[in-house]
Design a protein around this motif. Structure first.
Motif, mmCIF file in Angstrom:
data_model
loop_
_atom_site.group_PDB
_atom_site.id
_atom_site.type_symbol
_atom_site.label_atom_id
_atom_site.label_comp_id
_atom_site.label_asym_id
_atom_site.label_seq_id
_atom_site.Cartn_x
_atom_site.Cartn_y
_atom_site.Cartn_z
ATOM 1 N N ILE A 111 -1.927 4.169 -2.741
ATOM 2 C CA ILE A 111 -2.054 3.287 -1.573
ATOM 3 C C ILE A 111 -1.872 4.094 -0.290
ATOM 4 C CG2 ILE A 111 -1.159 1.309 -2.881
ATOM 5 C CD1 ILE A 111 1.492 1.586 -1.421
ATOM 6 N N GLN A 112 -2.483 3.608 0.786
ATOM 7 C CA GLN A 112 -2.285 4.197 2.109
ATOM 8 C C GLN A 112 -0.879 3.864 2.598
ATOM 9 O OE1 GLN A 112 -4.448 6.121 3.520
ATOM 10 N NE2 GLN A 112 -6.526 5.301 3.479
ATOM 11 N N HIS A 113 -0.290 4.750 3.330
ATOM 12 C CA HIS A 113 1.049 4.542 3.908
ATOM 13 C C HIS A 113 2.058 4.021 2.882
ATOM 14 C CE1 HIS A 113 -0.553 5.467 7.787
ATOM 15 N NE2 HIS A 113 -1.473 4.515 7.669
ATOM 16 N N PRO A 114 2.256 4.757 1.804
ATOM 17 C CA PRO A 114 3.188 4.298 0.750
ATOM 18 C C PRO A 114 4.627 4.156 1.264
ATOM 19 C CG PRO A 114 2.582 6.601 0.416
ATOM 20 C CD PRO A 114 1.695 6.074 1.499
ATOM 21 N N GLU A 115 4.947 4.849 2.367
ATOM 22 C CA GLU A 115 6.328 4.793 2.885
ATOM 23 C C GLU A 115 6.755 3.379 3.280
ATOM 24 O OE1 GLU A 115 3.854 6.585 4.250
ATOM 25 O OE2 GLU A 115 3.500 5.611 6.178
ATOM 26 N N ARG A 116 5.769 2.508 3.499
ATOM 27 C CA ARG A 116 6.090 1.115 3.874
ATOM 28 C C ARG A 116 6.753 0.340 2.746
ATOM 29 N NH1 ARG A 116 0.404 -1.252 4.824
ATOM 30 N NH2 ARG A 116 0.022 0.259 3.167
ATOM 31 N N PHE A 117 6.548 0.808 1.507
ATOM 32 C CA PHE A 117 6.938 -0.024 0.360
ATOM 33 C C PHE A 117 8.000 0.606 -0.560
ATOM 34 C CE2 PHE A 117 2.654 -1.572 1.443
ATOM 35 C CZ PHE A 117 2.931 -2.932 1.576
ATOM 36 N N ILE A 118 8.612 1.679 -0.108
ATOM 37 C CA ILE A 118 9.565 2.383 -0.991
ATOM 38 C C ILE A 118 10.694 1.450 -1.445
ATOM 39 C CG2 ILE A 118 11.236 4.275 -1.105
ATOM 40 C CD1 ILE A 118 9.390 5.810 0.835
ATOM 41 N N ASN A 119 11.248 0.743 -0.482
ATOM 42 C CA ASN A 119 12.322 -0.198 -0.791
ATOM 43 C C ASN A 119 11.886 -1.290 -1.760
ATOM 44 O OD1 ASN A 119 15.014 -0.816 -0.123
ATOM 45 N ND2 ASN A 119 14.503 -0.175 1.970
ATOM 46 N N ASP A 120 10.693 -1.812 -1.503
ATOM 47 C CA ASP A 120 10.185 -2.905 -2.348
ATOM 48 C C ASP A 120 9.990 -2.452 -3.789
ATOM 49 O OD1 ASP A 120 9.893 -4.938 -0.316
ATOM 50 O OD2 ASP A 120 8.302 -3.701 0.502
ATOM 51 N N PHE A 121 9.487 -1.224 -3.965
ATOM 52 C CA PHE A 121 9.276 -0.766 -5.346
ATOM 53 C C PHE A 121 10.604 -0.475 -6.033
ATOM 54 C CE2 PHE A 121 4.838 -0.419 -4.032
ATOM 55 C CZ PHE A 121 4.250 -1.043 -5.134
#
Ligand code: DX5
Ligand code: ZN
Length: 221
Positions: free
Chosen positions: A72-82
């Motif tokens: 995915i683009q900009h994976p840093e947005r979702f680190i917490n969610d994963f």
């Protein structure tokens, strides 16, 4: 040279989504080591797979670590969610991270193992100044986006070169390889230096997936 049995990470992208629970149970009872979960956004790769709610559901049944591969683009947005969804290992593509060092730190700060993924065209030497920050490197041996594609043979040279870099720096970084892997190339991949083999079709399209995992696990010996 001492060869170890590889870790085997069946890719759930090739599982039967109508009976995902059964396939997870099969992996739980098999010789597999990790669950490989492919997350795609339809932008970085030309396909959309599954996301957070599905990972969360997988986590409730999986008895082995979840290895989440973010395409995915900009994976840093979702680190917490994963992390909250249950990822134990989280990998991001080199090609989409402008601040890869920071992203890897954030993953590790949440107590997940951090991985860098390289597309087939990305040379392993780009890792020279970041390798020590990664717990593992995932080398794509197909263009990411789909299961069931043909293995790109150039990968063997990339594995060998990366292994040299890891040994030279005295690191413990694992080399994971993903795409087009089966019994026809597993042994050669281990010889080249691969530590973790991802397999989708080779496992789930086999009439006996558990046996397919066992054969991959023991393919070197
Ligand atoms: C491809 C995915 C792979 C895929 C591998 O983009 O990253 O994990 O599921 O599938 P096979 O083993 O069938 O090539
Ligand atoms: Zn993958």
């Amino acid at each position: 040279m001492l060869y170890m049995k590889p870790l085997i990470a069946p890719s759930l992208l090739s599982a039967d989504f109508l009976n995902l629970g059964d396939d997870i149970e099969m992996v739980n009872r098999s010789e597999a080591d990790w669950f490989h979960c492919d997350v795609m956004d339809g932008i970085f790769v030309p396909n959309i797979s599954f996301g957070l709610p599905v990972i969360k559901a997988i986590k409730t049944k999986a008895e082995k670590p979840l290895d989440v591969h973010l395409m995915i683009q900009h994976p840093e947005r979702f680190i917490n969610d994963f992390k909250n969804a249950g990822a134990d290992l989280l990998s991001v593509h080199y090609e989409v991270c402008s601040h890869l060092h920071r992203t890897l730190q954030e993953i590790k700060n949440l107590d997940m193992k951090a991985g860098i993924v390289l597309n087939p065209h990305t040379h392993v030497t780009v890792l020279e100044n970041i390798l020590s920050e990664a717990d593992f490197v995932l080398l794509m041996s197909v263009n990411p986006g789909f299961g069931g594609q043909s293995f790109i043979p150039e990968t063997f040279d990339k594995i060998k070169k990366l292994k040299e870099m890891i040994l030279k720096k005295n690191l413990q970084t694992l080399i994971e390889v993903d795409g087009g892997i089966g019994l026809n190339n597993a042994k050669q991949l281990i010889e080249a230096g691969a530590d973790v083999l991802v397999a989708g079709n080779a496992v789930f399209k086999n009439p006996d997936p558990s046996l397919a995992i066992k054969m991959l696990k023991n393919s070197f010996f």
